[in-house]
Design a protein around this motif. Structure first.
Motif, PDB file in Angstrom:
ATOM      1  N   ALA A  55       0.828  -1.211   0.000  1.00 28.45           N
ATOM      2  CA  ALA A  55       0.000   0.000   0.000  1.00 28.45           C
ATOM      3  C   ALA A  55       0.861   1.259   0.000  1.00 28.45           C
ATOM      4  CB  ALA A  55      -0.936  -0.008   1.214  1.00 28.45           C
ATOM      5  N   LEU A  56       1.928   1.268   0.792  1.00 25.53           N
ATOM      6  CA  LEU A  56       2.830   2.421   0.833  1.00 25.53           C
ATOM      7  C   LEU A  56       3.537   2.621  -0.504  1.00 25.53           C
ATOM      8  CD1 LEU A  56       4.302   2.086   4.409  1.00 25.53           C
ATOM      9  CD2 LEU A  56       3.359   4.193   3.444  1.00 25.53           C
ATOM     10  N   LEU A  57       3.943   1.537  -1.142  1.00 22.56           N
ATOM     11  CA  LEU A  57       4.590   1.669  -2.450  1.00 22.56           C
ATOM     12  C   LEU A  57       3.626   2.220  -3.493  1.00 22.56           C
ATOM     13  CD1 LEU A  57       6.791  -1.552  -2.595  1.00 22.56           C
ATOM     14  CD2 LEU A  57       7.563   0.822  -2.360  1.00 22.56           C
ATOM     15  N   ALA A  58       2.380   1.752  -3.455  1.00 23.82           N
ATOM     16  CA  ALA A  58       1.376   2.273  -4.392  1.00 23.82           C
ATOM     17  C   ALA A  58       1.117   3.751  -4.134  1.00 23.82           C
ATOM     18  CB  ALA A  58       0.078   1.471  -4.263  1.00 23.82           C
ATOM     19  N   LEU A  59       1.037   4.126  -2.883  1.00 23.41           N
ATOM     20  CA  LEU A  59       0.820   5.531  -2.539  1.00 23.41           C
ATOM     21  C   LEU A  59       2.022   6.372  -2.973  1.00 23.41           C
ATOM     22  CD1 LEU A  59      -1.367   7.230  -1.064  1.00 23.41           C
ATOM     23  CD2 LEU A  59       0.022   6.992   0.994  1.00 23.41           C
ATOM     24  N   GLY A  60       3.206   5.836  -2.772  1.00 22.13           N
ATOM     25  CA  GLY A  60       4.417   6.555  -3.141  1.00 22.13           C
ATOM     26  C   GLY A  60       4.594   6.742  -4.635  1.00 22.13           C
ATOM     27  N   ARG A  61       4.017   5.863  -5.418  1.00 25.22           N
ATOM     28  CA  ARG A  61       4.111   5.993  -6.890  1.00 25.22           C
ATOM     29  C   ARG A  61       3.374   7.223  -7.391  1.00 25.22           C
ATOM     30  NH1 ARG A  61       7.251   3.982 -10.181  1.00 25.22           N
ATOM     31  NH2 ARG A  61       5.691   3.593 -11.751  1.00 25.22           N
ATOM     32  N   GLN A  62       2.446   7.730  -6.613  1.00 20.56           N
ATOM     33  CA  GLN A  62       1.679   8.906  -7.018  1.00 20.56           C
ATOM     34  C   GLN A  62       2.500  10.184  -6.905  1.00 20.56           C
ATOM     35  OE1 GLN A  62      -1.888   9.159  -4.716  1.00 20.56           O
ATOM     36  NE2 GLN A  62      -2.521   7.081  -5.196  1.00 20.56           N
ATOM     37  N   LEU A  68      -2.553  15.752   2.907  1.00 21.67           N
ATOM     38  CA  LEU A  68      -3.329  14.658   3.481  1.00 21.67           C
ATOM     39  C   LEU A  68      -2.759  13.299   3.045  1.00 21.67           C
ATOM     40  CD1 LEU A  68      -5.689  14.319   5.381  1.00 21.67           C
ATOM     41  CD2 LEU A  68      -7.216  14.283   3.416  1.00 21.67           C
ATOM     42  N   THR A  69      -2.327  13.202   1.800  1.00 15.05           N
ATOM     43  CA  THR A  69      -1.745  11.961   1.305  1.00 15.05           C
ATOM     44  C   THR A  69      -0.417  11.675   2.002  1.00 15.05           C
ATOM     45  OG1 THR A  69      -2.795  12.358  -0.836  1.00 15.05           O
ATOM     46  CG2 THR A  69      -1.042  10.722  -0.773  1.00 15.05           C
ATOM     47  N   LYS A  70       0.382  12.704   2.209  1.00 15.05           N
ATOM     48  CA  LYS A  70       1.637  12.524   2.937  1.00 15.05           C
ATOM     49  C   LYS A  70       1.368  12.130   4.386  1.00 15.05           C
ATOM     50  CE  LYS A  70       4.513  15.591   0.178  1.00 15.05           C
ATOM     51  NZ  LYS A  70       5.302  16.826   0.163  1.00 15.05           N
ATOM     52  N   LEU A  71       0.318  12.710   4.970  1.00 14.03           N
ATOM     53  CA  LEU A  71      -0.045  12.365   6.341  1.00 14.03           C
ATOM     54  C   LEU A  71      -0.432  10.893   6.440  1.00 14.03           C
ATOM     55  CD1 LEU A  71      -0.496  13.323   9.251  1.00 14.03           C
ATOM     56  CD2 LEU A  71      -2.832  13.960   8.577  1.00 14.03           C
ATOM     57  N   VAL A  72      -1.139  10.386   5.434  1.00 10.21           N
ATOM     58  CA  VAL A  72      -1.500   8.964   5.400  1.00 10.21           C
ATOM     59  C   VAL A  72      -0.233   8.111   5.450  1.00 10.21           C
ATOM     60  CG1 VAL A  72      -2.444   7.117   3.945  1.00 10.21           C
ATOM     61  CG2 VAL A  72      -3.719   9.255   4.227  1.00 10.21           C
ATOM     62  N   ALA A  73       0.753   8.460   4.638  1.00 12.83           N
ATOM     63  CA  ALA A  73       2.002   7.693   4.608  1.00 12.83           C
ATOM     64  C   ALA A  73       2.715   7.747   5.959  1.00 12.83           C
ATOM     65  CB  ALA A  73       2.918   8.214   3.499  1.00 12.83           C
ATOM     66  N   VAL A  74       2.786   8.927   6.554  1.00 13.82           N
ATOM     67  CA  VAL A  74       3.459   9.063   7.852  1.00 13.82           C
ATOM     68  C   VAL A  74       2.753   8.232   8.914  1.00 13.82           C
ATOM     69  CG1 VAL A  74       3.946  10.699   9.720  1.00 13.82           C
ATOM     70  CG2 VAL A  74       4.479  11.308   7.361  1.00 13.82           C
ATOM     71  N   ILE A  75       1.432   8.280   8.932  1.00 16.90           N
ATOM     72  CA  ILE A  75       0.674   7.523   9.937  1.00 16.90           C
ATOM     73  C   ILE A  75       0.821   6.025   9.702  1.00 16.90           C
ATOM     74  CG2 ILE A  75      -1.635   7.066  10.864  1.00 16.90           C
ATOM     75  CD1 ILE A  75      -2.279  10.007  10.370  1.00 16.90           C
ATOM     76  N   ALA A 112      -5.271   5.831   9.246  1.00 19.59           N
ATOM     77  CA  ALA A 112      -4.641   6.171   7.966  1.00 19.59           C
ATOM     78  C   ALA A 112      -5.501   5.709   6.790  1.00 19.59           C
ATOM     79  CB  ALA A 112      -3.249   5.562   7.888  1.00 19.59           C
ATOM     80  N   TRP A 113      -6.103   4.539   6.906  1.00 20.22           N
ATOM     81  CA  TRP A 113      -6.987   4.068   5.841  1.00 20.22           C
ATOM     82  C   TRP A 113      -8.198   4.998   5.692  1.00 20.22           C
ATOM     83  CZ3 TRP A 113      -5.779   1.039   2.042  1.00 20.22           C
ATOM     84  CH2 TRP A 113      -4.770   0.102   2.194  1.00 20.22           C
ATOM     85  N   LEU A 114      -8.743   5.444   6.813  1.00 21.74           N
ATOM     86  CA  LEU A 114      -9.879   6.368   6.745  1.00 21.74           C
ATOM     87  C   LEU A 114      -9.465   7.710   6.141  1.00 21.74           C
ATOM     88  CD1 LEU A 114     -11.558   5.546  10.183  1.00 21.74           C
ATOM     89  CD2 LEU A 114     -12.289   4.808   7.885  1.00 21.74           C
ATOM     90  N   LEU A 115      -8.267   8.187   6.490  1.00 23.57           N
ATOM     91  CA  LEU A 115      -7.756   9.417   5.882  1.00 23.57           C
ATOM     92  C   LEU A 115      -7.556   9.252   4.376  1.00 23.57           C
ATOM     93  CD1 LEU A 115      -5.153  10.820   8.426  1.00 23.57           C
ATOM     94  CD2 LEU A 115      -7.285  11.892   7.692  1.00 23.57           C
ATOM     95  N   LEU A 116      -7.119   8.070   3.968  1.00 19.95           N
ATOM     96  CA  LEU A 116      -6.952   7.810   2.543  1.00 19.95           C
ATOM     97  C   LEU A 116      -8.296   7.890   1.824  1.00 19.95           C
ATOM     98  CD1 LEU A 116      -4.989   7.042   0.274  1.00 19.95           C
ATOM     99  CD2 LEU A 116      -5.488   4.639   0.804  1.00 19.95           C
ATOM    100  N   ALA A 117      -9.333   7.363   2.460  1.00 19.72           N
ATOM    101  CA  ALA A 117     -10.678   7.446   1.868  1.00 19.72           C
ATOM    102  C   ALA A 117     -11.106   8.910   1.731  1.00 19.72           C
ATOM    103  CB  ALA A 117     -11.681   6.676   2.729  1.00 19.72           C
TER     104      ALA A 117
END
Length: 124
Positions: A55-62, A68-75, A112-117
């Motif tokens: 999930a982190l790798l997929a998020l990082g590819r963006q 908010l997206t960076k906060l998801v990764a940090v959390i 973090a999943w809820l923040l991603l949503a």
């Protein structure tokens, strides 16, 4: 924050290496030495780490610059450290074992999943 995603992806790659390495150690060195309960805990922690690694790798590819997206990764990173370290430290009697961190880590992962949503709706 120029190198945020580079750092996140590098740490995540280390998580991936840890999953493979620890899985091999569990199966080859500690096979038959861990109780069923201890083995279940280790496999649960490694499964959680492997899943969130992807999930982190997929998020990082963006390479999103959205806060908010960076906060998801940090959390996610913080939640993984709290959850996975606590589980492994409890099984293998490692230092800095605080059993109260595992539930906090799990709650951080859920948050973090809820923040991603939420972030998906904020970008559209």
């Amino acid at each position: 924050m120029k190198y945020f995603w580079h750092s996140s992806n590098s740490v995540t790659a280390l998580y991936g290496a840890a999953v493979v390495g620890l899985s091999a150690v569990v199966m080859h060195l500690w096979q038959g030495q861990l109780s069923t309960e201890a083995l279940a805990r280790v496999l649960s922690a490694l499964g959680m780490l492997a899943f969130h690694c992807l999930a982190l790798l997929a998020l990082g590819r963006q390479h999103s610059e959205a806060k908010l997206t960076k906060l998801v990764a940090v959390i996610w990173h913080l939640g993984l450290w709290c959850f996975v370290w606590t589980i492994l430290a409890g099984v293998f009697a490692l230092p800095f074992y605080y059993s109260q961190l595992a539930p906090i880590g799990g709650q951080l992962l859920i948050a973090a999943w809820l923040l991603l949503a939420i972030s998906a709706w904020r970008r559209s």
